[in-house]
Write an enzyme that holds these catalytic residues in place. Structure first.
Site, PDB file in Angstrom:
ATOM      1  N   ALA A   1      -0.929  -3.298  11.294  1.00 52.02           N
ATOM      2  CA  ALA A   1      -0.291  -3.566  12.586  1.00 52.02           C
ATOM      3  C   ALA A   1       1.234  -3.546  12.571  1.00 52.02           C
ATOM      4  CB  ALA A   1      -0.783  -4.903  13.167  1.00 52.02           C
ATOM      5  N   SER A   2       1.861  -3.161  11.489  1.00 49.84           N
ATOM      6  CA  SER A   2       3.324  -3.193  11.385  1.00 49.84           C
ATOM      7  C   SER A   2       3.871  -4.587  11.650  1.00 49.84           C
ATOM      8  CB  SER A   2       3.976  -2.190  12.371  1.00 49.84           C
ATOM      9  OG  SER A   2       3.405  -0.925  12.254  1.00 49.84           O
TER      10      SER A   2
ATOM     11  N   VAL B   1       7.995  -0.971  11.705  1.00 48.30           N
ATOM     12  CA  VAL B   1       8.023   0.443  12.115  1.00 48.30           C
ATOM     13  C   VAL B   1       7.052   1.285  11.276  1.00 48.30           C
ATOM     14  CG1 VAL B   1       9.928   1.153  10.600  1.00 48.30           C
ATOM     15  CG2 VAL B   1       9.646   2.268  12.840  1.00 48.30           C
TER      16      VAL B   1
ATOM     17  N   ALA C   1      14.936  -7.882  12.371  1.00 52.36           N
ATOM     18  CA  ALA C   1      14.089  -6.708  12.135  1.00 52.36           C
ATOM     19  C   ALA C   1      12.767  -6.787  12.884  1.00 52.36           C
ATOM     20  CB  ALA C   1      13.811  -6.555  10.640  1.00 52.36           C
TER      21      ALA C   1
ATOM     22  N   GLU D   1       3.888   2.068  11.538  1.00 56.42           N
ATOM     23  CA  GLU D   1       2.941   2.970  12.195  1.00 56.42           C
ATOM     24  C   GLU D   1       3.599   3.937  13.161  1.00 56.42           C
ATOM     25  OE1 GLU D   1      -0.773   0.319  13.385  1.00 56.42           O
ATOM     26  OE2 GLU D   1       1.121  -0.707  13.703  1.00 56.42           O
TER      27      GLU D   1
ATOM     28  N   GLY E   1       6.503   0.062   1.287  1.00 56.43           N
ATOM     29  CA  GLY E   1       7.791  -0.433   0.818  1.00 56.43           C
ATOM     30  C   GLY E   1       8.133  -1.828   1.314  1.00 56.43           C
TER      31      GLY E   1
ATOM     32  N   ILE F   1       0.827  -1.211   0.000  1.00 57.14           N
ATOM     33  CA  ILE F   1       0.000   0.000   0.000  1.00 57.14           C
ATOM     34  C   ILE F   1       0.856   1.253   0.000  1.00 57.14           C
ATOM     35  CG2 ILE F   1      -1.996  -1.096   1.053  1.00 57.14           C
ATOM     36  CD1 ILE F   1      -1.095  -0.005   3.760  1.00 57.14           C
ATOM     37  N   GLY F   2       2.156   1.078  -0.121  1.00 56.35           N
ATOM     38  CA  GLY F   2       3.045   2.232  -0.193  1.00 56.35           C
ATOM     39  C   GLY F   2       4.194   2.166   0.785  1.00 56.35           C
TER      40      GLY F   2
END
Lengths: 161, 808
Positions: free
Chosen positions: B539-540, B746, B743, B748, B500, B497-498
């Site tokens: 929800a990241s 991040v 990793a 939100e 990345g 959705i953008g």
């Protein structure tokens, strides 16, 4: 009415209802869907194109008003399959996220740089003020523009604490 | 799965490679749902309620049906179908009553948008307006008019939520820790305040749009701007009692989501119209105005916080009552209530806590997920409150935060123990504090600037945390397929959705396979008939869960390739190794077979074949998480915590209240930045979006519940001219033990707590004591008019002589 326009160097002649906007004519008449509608009210700038050298919100221009004009849209930006320097800079600097505002952003900057090839940051901000971007926060867009104008080399780094 | 590869040995992970989805977006070639046209496609428009609450006495659609070019007209009477994520409370079209301004009561599908609009205008609706309930505090009083009189009979997810039938409480989540009463009795000081947030619109640049086709034989296809293809399919099938085999959801490029497209929205209506129109595809695209009230927004919040503390700066206990103004339907708001409840302490240790978080129905447009999932809203209150507490005991607000920050051994509200590898919020705070010169004397330039302009400079540091809000058993799968030439396609059902994420996943796959990223394709479009399951793009959590599944898929694919190679090379599996192009025998590297020769099965010179096409499957599911006890909130809800901090410098005119944000520095403990450039984009983009909430955004209603500002003239969002003059983005990298290459997400977090940062910096600059979002110049001015004399700033040390001349 019958509308004659030159779009991205190609001549078109096509019928369109009088009440169609230029945005709709480009998208539905000519099939150039790279230009987007974000609000339909001239507020967000997502439909920005260049008409006779000037940027316009194509949602606020009636198609008949565009008769006889020369138009530039995002579909004309890459030449022979090669991204333009501005597109390449956007690519490199992560100046694109969802991409919905991107075509209009490119067109706004393209027209702006013709008149101001070495702008300050403030001038870039003013040039794209009418183009909303909800994803990037504009910073990486400005960095991309600065690279094209030769005012920045390399990529801005993420700091590691 | 921490791969524990030293950074120097990573070839793709950790590099700011260019995004894999940018070229088509830059050239206008990317097709978003609104760009699609299908043979016979019809266009839909909806008739919307002008009332916040009314009985629908009569709907007459005769004239609309008679209009040439109209193929379908539907009202609520035609659709006895309710939809809901966690609580099934919403009809596709309002039946009998409307519950909010802008709610759809009828819809038309016609050959052109103009005919559909005209037909909608020809539909006659007689309303009997009723008294709406608009204030969440009044809505939970006894005897308040009920938004959903039948709430007690609605279906809902019983393991997780607690609606209270006969009230406007769609859910009550409770959190209990320690002996709160004792702590309040022993406190040196008790501070109680209330902080509020209005509803806010997501404003994706692409409004919600769906093309639905309900073919004869109940075969359904959907092209939709949604974040969660499988959630759309699942809820659609439940609502219409269909098999999952009958519904196929395609997701083209999506022009931003931010949570507003996480659930199910226009899809049932588009398909119902298509069914009524004999199976022709029907497109609905929300206008920008409809985006504000037909589609959902972010819930408002009234957040009452009462804190017990010692005079040396230790928090002993906190009591919080959160009234989430969900609007007319529960949607995600019930889960926002739950998830923000267990995070509501912020990244601080609160030894004793009593938190009651209510989801309250009101007659307003309904709330849904929005980047940060409640944390942006409650952190406005909690981060303002932390500074208020610090000032009350005369302690520096940053020192106060650090003293109470979560650290290894701390216990969260739900009983989770924080560990070394959970992350380091203190380091985030210190990083941004240093970046803005917190606690340092103002630079000579800024001192001069204060003198010349009469404006005053203020600084703040805030901290934040968030864990993914998701079911404890959230799982995902990734399928890797090798093409004939040795390139690889990854199928998965996150949506791009953008944010990345797809590029980061391509990097993870490339790293795990030891292939160059150019050989990895992650197709942007999704298809529920072809791609493996994922719960939602929210929800990241996507990078972590999908990243792990991708690593496992890569191992699976390599394992199968090695099996074939062992046979071809007549070698032991354990003696094999590979590089980007070939599998070879480690002690005899000339004995090799290229991946190309294995990709679709190996063929011997005589034509005999072995193996078969190379496919790798990876599945990953969250481990060890639990539902929360309904009475105490105890349990393990957090896949991980991502910590962060913002430092903010503001310049305020103490006479007019006008202000400018001079600098924002932000830091997040992301574990490992898979793509630093993308992480930087998330940090800056979310920070600016958060500043929109802080500075100017928010729904404004009249006394009858009519939304007054559903457009960009009256509901401004940040433009390029609203950017802080200086922006810095940092990461702290405390590896997440079970994260892909360490990793954690991040997406939100950058939006969280920036509101508190602005409010606190303004207070530091001029003393204005702010409790309401947003902060417009007039709000600062009003706060100053009611405030006492300027307090000496603690965060911003001035040249005292210069400062004294300007005391109010």
């Amino acid at each position: 009415m019958r509308i004659r326009v030159r779009v991205n160097g190609r001549d078109y002649q096509q019928e369109a209802p009088d009440h169609w906007t230029l945005l709709r004519f480009l998208r539905e008449g000519l099939g150039l869907t790279g230009t987007k509608e974000g609000c339909g009210a001239g507020e967000c700038g997502a439909c920005t194109i260049i008409m006779d050298g000037l940027t316009v919100n194509s949602c606020l221009v009636l198609a008949p008003e565009a008769d006889g004009t020369v138009i530039e849209t995002i579909e004309g930006e890459a030449v022979a399959g090669e991204l333009s320097p501005l597109q390449r800079a956007f690519h490199k600097h992560h100046a694109v996220q969802c991409g919905f505002c991107t075509p209009a952003m490119i067109l706004s900057i393209k027209a702006f740089l013709r008149t101001n090839p070495r702008p300050t940051v403030r001038e870039i901000q003013e040039a794209i003020e009418g183009n909303f971007c909800r994803c990037t926060g504009y910073q990486q867009i400005i960095e991309a523009v600065q690279e094209v104008t030769g005012q920045r080399e390399g990529q801005e780094e993420l700091g590691h604490a | 799965m921490l791969e524990n590869v030293p950074a120097a040995e990573l070839s793709c992970v950790g590099r700011g490679v260019e995004r894999i989805d940018t070229v088509e977006k830059l050239s206008g070639a990317a097709y978003y749902t609104g760009d699609l046209r299908f043979p016979g496609m019809l266009f839909a428009k909806v008739k919307r309620s002008p009332h916040a609450k009314a009985r629908i006495a009569r709907i007459d659609t005769h004239k609309a049906r008679a209009l040439p070019g109209v193929h379908a007209v539907l009202t609520g009477a035609d659709l006895d179908v309710r939809v809901g994520l966690y609580l099934v409370d919403k009809y596709v079209l309002a039946r009998d009553v409307v519950r909010h301004f802008g709610e759809a009561v009828a819809a038309v599908a016609a050959e052109t948008p103009e005919i559909a609009r005209k037909a909608v205008d020809l539909i006659e609706v007689d309303y009997e307006p009723m008294t709406p309930v608009l204030d969440p505090a009044k809505a939970i009083e006894n005897g308040a008019p009920l938004v959903h009189p039948d709430l007690g009979s609605y279906d809902y997810v019983k393991e997780v939520f607690s609606p209270v039938g006969g009230t406007n409480i769609a859910n009550l989540s409770k959190y209990r820790k320690g002996d709160v009463d004792k702590a309040f009795a022993e406190a040196d000081l008790v501070v109680e305040r209330e902080y509020t947030n209005p509803s806010v619109q997501h404003v994706p640049m692409e409004t919600h749009v769906t093309v639905g086709q309900w073919q004869p034989g109940d075969k359904i296809q959907l092209w939709t701007s949604a974040q969660s293809p499988f959630t759309v399919r699942n809820l659609f099938c439940h609502a219409f009692k269909l098999s999952h085999n009958q519904v196929r959801v395609f997701i083209p490029y999506v022009g931003g989501g931010f949570g507003g497209k996480a659930g199910i929205h226009l899809e049932p209506l588009a398909c119902s119209l298509s069914r009524a129109a004999g199976g022709r595809p029907v497109k609905i695209q929300a206008t920008r105005e409809e985006e504000f009230s037909l589609l959902p927004c972010r819930s408002g919040l009234v957040n009452r916080i009462k804190t017990a503390l010692t005079k040396d700066g230790r928090i002993l206990a906190q009591q919080m009552t959160m009234l989430w103004d969900a609007g007319a339907y529960a949607d995600y708001a019930v889960n926002v209530t739950r998830a923000s409840g267990y995070s509501a302490a912020g990244p601080y240790e609160i030894p004793a806590a009593r938190i009651d978080a209510y989801t309250v129905y009101t007659n307003k447009p309904f709330g849904t997920a929005y980047r940060g999932f409640g944390h942006v809203e409650f952190s406005w209150g909690t981060e303002r409150h932390m500074t208020v507490l610090a000032r009350a005991i005369g302690m520096d607000p940053l020192e106060f935060r650090k003293r109470n920050a979560l650290r290894p051994g701390s216990i969260t509200l739900t009983g989770e123990v924080i560990r070394e590898h959970t992350g380091n919020v203190t380091r985030c705070m210190e990083t941004v504090a240093k970046a803005i010169g917190y606690g340092e004397e103002l630079t000579p330039e800024w001192q001069q600037r204060e003198l010349e302009t009469g404006r005053r400079i203020g600084k703040s540091v805030v901290a934040l945390h968030k864990a993914p809000a998701m079911p404890p058993f959230t799982g995902t799968a990734v399928v890797l397929r090798m093409n004939e030439d040795g390139t690889v396609i990854a199928n998965l059902s996150l949506t791009e959705i953008g944010a990345g994420t797809y590029t980061s996943l391509a990097q993870i796959i490339a790293e795990a396979l030891k292939f160059p990223i150019e050989r990895i394709k992650v197709p942007v479009e999704n298809d529920t008939d072809r791609d493996p399951y994922d719960w939602q793009t929210v929800a990241s959590k996507g990078l972590m869960l999908c990243g792990n599944a991708a690593i496992l898929a890569a191992r699976d694919l390599l394992g199968k390739a090695y099996d074939m190679a062992a046979q071809v090379l007549r070698a032991n599996h354990c003696d094999l190794d590979h590089d980007a192009d070939r599998i070879f025998v480690r002690h005899n590297p000339e004995c090799q077979v290229p991946f190309r020769a294995l990709a679709v099965g190996y063929a011997y010179p005589n034509g005999n074949g072995i193996g078969g096409p190379l496919v790798g499957v990876g599945r990953y599911i969250a481990q060890g998480l639990t539902n929360l006890d309904k009475e105490t909130g105890q349990g393990l809800p957090a896949l991980y915590w991502t910590y962060g901090a913002h430092g903010l410098v503001v310049e305020v005119d103490p006479v007019t209240g006008e202000y400018d944000v001079l600098k924002v520095a932000s830091a997040f403990d992301v574990g490992k930045a898979i793509n630093p450039s993308a992480v930087r984009g998330q940090i800056i983009g979310g920070m600016i979006q958060g500043l929109g909430t802080a500075m100017c955004e928010g729904y404004i209603y009249d006394a009858n519940g009519k939304l007054l500002n559903p457009n960009f003239t009256d509901n401004k969002i940040p433009t390029s001219l609203d950017m802080p003059a200086e922006i810095e983005a940092f990461v702290v990298e405390t590896p997440q033990v079970d994260g892909p290459f360490g990793a954690r997400g991040v997406g939100e977090h950058s939006m969280i707590a920036i509101c508190g940062a602005l409010g606190n910096a303004i207070q530091d600059a001029c003393g204005a004591d702010l409790t309401k979002m947003p902060i417009r110049a007039e709000d600062v001015w009003r706060a100053l008019e009611t405030a006492g004399p300027l307090l000496e700033s603690s965060a911003t040390i001035r040249n005292r002589a210069a400062c004294n001349t300007r005391e109010r």
